[in-house]
Design a protein around this motif. Structure first.
Motif, PDB file in Angstrom:
ATOM      1  N   ILE A  89     -11.423   6.210   2.542  1.00 52.91           N
ATOM      2  CA  ILE A  89     -10.261   6.935   2.049  1.00 52.91           C
ATOM      3  C   ILE A  89      -9.043   6.032   2.244  1.00 52.91           C
ATOM      4  O   ILE A  89      -8.742   5.621   3.358  1.00 52.91           O
ATOM      5  CB  ILE A  89     -10.087   8.278   2.773  1.00 52.91           C
ATOM      6  N   ILE A  90      -8.381   5.716   1.144  1.00 46.07           N
ATOM      7  CA  ILE A  90      -7.266   4.765   1.190  1.00 46.07           C
ATOM      8  C   ILE A  90      -6.015   5.432   0.622  1.00 46.07           C
ATOM      9  O   ILE A  90      -6.057   6.052  -0.438  1.00 46.07           O
ATOM     10  CB  ILE A  90      -7.606   3.499   0.362  1.00 46.07           C
ATOM     11  N   PHE A  91      -4.915   5.283   1.313  1.00 44.02           N
ATOM     12  CA  PHE A  91      -3.634   5.802   0.852  1.00 44.02           C
ATOM     13  C   PHE A  91      -2.777   4.643   0.367  1.00 44.02           C
ATOM     14  O   PHE A  91      -2.732   3.588   1.000  1.00 44.02           O
ATOM     15  CB  PHE A  91      -2.897   6.531   1.984  1.00 44.02           C
ATOM     16  N   GLU A  92      -2.106   4.849  -0.741  1.00 44.65           N
ATOM     17  CA  GLU A  92      -1.174   3.845  -1.250  1.00 44.65           C
ATOM     18  C   GLU A  92       0.008   3.714  -0.289  1.00 44.65           C
ATOM     19  O   GLU A  92       0.383   4.673   0.398  1.00 44.65           O
ATOM     20  CB  GLU A  92      -0.629   4.251  -2.618  1.00 44.65           C
ATOM     21  N   ASP A  93       0.647   2.541  -0.273  1.00 44.17           N
ATOM     22  CA  ASP A  93       1.850   2.345   0.509  1.00 44.17           C
ATOM     23  C   ASP A  93       2.997   3.100  -0.154  1.00 44.17           C
ATOM     24  O   ASP A  93       2.972   3.406  -1.355  1.00 44.17           O
ATOM     25  CB  ASP A  93       2.204   0.848   0.583  1.00 44.17           C
ATOM     26  N   PHE A  94       4.005   3.369   0.620  1.00 42.30           N
ATOM     27  CA  PHE A  94       5.208   4.028   0.086  1.00 42.30           C
ATOM     28  C   PHE A  94       5.852   3.137  -0.966  1.00 42.30           C
ATOM     29  O   PHE A  94       5.963   1.926  -0.808  1.00 42.30           O
ATOM     30  CB  PHE A  94       6.191   4.306   1.217  1.00 42.30           C
ATOM     31  N   ASP A  95       6.275   3.759  -2.047  1.00 41.38           N
ATOM     32  CA  ASP A  95       6.965   3.057  -3.143  1.00 41.38           C
ATOM     33  C   ASP A  95       8.150   3.921  -3.576  1.00 41.38           C
ATOM     34  O   ASP A  95       7.964   4.974  -4.178  1.00 41.38           O
ATOM     35  CB  ASP A  95       6.015   2.831  -4.316  1.00 41.38           C
TER      36      ASP A  95
END
Length: 100
Positions: A89-95
């Motif tokens: 499970i991977i979360f994108e970095d804040f953008d």
């Protein structure tokens, strides 16, 4: 007490379109219905290795979803051998550009 897992079977290759895999796996496991229901099938790896030896040219994919969040895996069986792949499970970095 025990740990429930839902198991699902896919035939990746080598299907003979005659064999009732679900029934035969149920007989080997001792569970009438060990697929598509949440059960405590603790010996699934041993049973599937044994079963895949009976169908050496068939590649099986056993999908598992445990009762704990994130407990997702795939196991591939071919002629008594097994490969296990756990979900990532991977979360994108804040953008900041995606703020609405």
């Amino acid at each position: 007490m025990g740990y429930y897992t839902r198991h699902e079977l896919e035939i990746i290759s080598g299907d003979d379109y005659i064999t009732d895999y679900k029934k035969e796996i149920g007989e080997i496991s001792g569970y009438g219905n060990c697929l598509y229901d949440s059960i405590k099938w603790y010996e699934h790896e041993k049973d599937m290795r044994k079963y895949s030896k009976n169908h050496p040219n068939t590649l099986f994919k056993l999908i598992g979803e445990g009762e704990e969040s994130g407990d997702l895996w795939h196991e591939y069986y071919l002629n008594g051998k097994m490969q296990r792949v756990k979900a990532q499970i991977i979360f994108e970095d804040f953008d900041s550009k995606k703020l609405e």
